[in-house]
Structures are given as C-alpha cells and as structure tokens.
Design a protein around this motif. Structure first.
Motif: not given
Length: 175
Positions: A24-28
């Motif tokens: 989530x933090x990586x935008x995935x």
C-alpha cells in the motif's frame, strides 16, 4: 460457496500483513485495502458450493489431529487467472497430506473448484488481486527477500453468501 482455509500463526500473520502494508505504501494493489473483518492471511485448501451434512464435524476432527502444520514461505509471483500477487509456500509433506485428506472429506460436495484439487493446487498466501506483471519487480523489492516460517494453527470455512466464517477444529476463532 464455502471454503476450507488454514489460518496462520500470529507471527506469520504479522509478516504477511506487514507486506500488505508495504505494498500500500508503495502505491501498489494490496489486500490491506480489504477492510472486511473476515479478511486475514489464509491458505485455501478447497472451495465447494456447499457442505454436505456432517462434513463440518469430519473436517473439525481432521484438523484436531493435524494442526499445527509448519510452513515456509517461498517466492512472490503473479498467478494466471485473476492475476493475484501471491507468496508461494514450500509444500511440506504434512501440508500436502492434510490437503488430500480435506479433499477426501469433500468428495461428495457439489461445485468443487478444480484449481484447488490435488495435483492442480498451488499453495499460496494472497498479497493482492488483479496485479500487473510490470509491478512485480517493485512488489518483490517492497516485500523484501525474507522467506518467513511459521505454522497454520487453525482452520475455518468462509461462507461467501453471508460473508461469514466458521471455525473448523482447534485454534482461536477467526473473524
């Protein structure tokens, strides 16, 4: 639809949830975005349209005798079909035997999903759904190279109609 699932030990559960969070933090895409109370890391052994009479008791007896089952996670890949990002398991003999025994118990159930059948089943813990191959390298970097170990300590059945779970056998109740 009813599933038969194994639930992770608390340490393994935490490892998988940490990867969900890093995705989530990586935008995935990530299963961390699924906030339904039944969402938790698990291994699906089988899925059928419904349980014949007496199956839940037979499964509970099977899990009473077989759990906990040790497990080691392996590599992260994207599977065909709906393209989930998954953490493959190294299938130990105890897990393979338990999987086959569950299928024996469910032999008379309607609507068996063939991709869970012995010989076709790919044991894994899901990390995200509908994942793009182009993001796999980043997902692996975000997840890190660890290959955690743990155990499956409880079993449950998910009922897709009511979106509820029922514990099967020993272990803490699962949401």
């Amino acid at each position: 639809m009813r599933t038969v699932e194994l639930v992770c030990s608390s340490g393994l559960d935490a490892e998988v949830r940490a990867v969900w969070g890093r995705l989530v933090a990586a935008g995935l895409p990530s299963l961390a975005r699924n906030v339904h109370p039944t969402n938790r890391p698990h291994l699906t052994l089988a899925a059928v349209d419904g349980f014949p009479p007496g199956v839940e008791d037979r499964l509970a007896g099977l899990f009473d005798a077989a759990l906990p089952v040790p497990v080691t996670l392996d590599r992260i890949v994207v599977l065909d079909g709906s393209r989930p990002l998954v953490w493959l398991l190294r299938p130990a003999p105890a897990l393979t035997a338990l999987h086959a025994a569950v299928w024996d118990v469910l032999a008379g159930a309607d609507g068996q999903r063939p991709w869970h059948a012995p010989g076709a089943w790919v044991p894994h813990l899901s990390l995200a759904l509908r994942f793009r191959d182009a993001d796999l390298r980043l997902a692996r970097a975000v997840a890190g190279g660890q290959r955690p170990t743990g155990a499956f300590v409880a079993a449950r059945s998910y009922d897709a109609t009511g979106r509820t779970v029922t514990p099967l056998g020993p272990g803490p109740p699962s949401p």
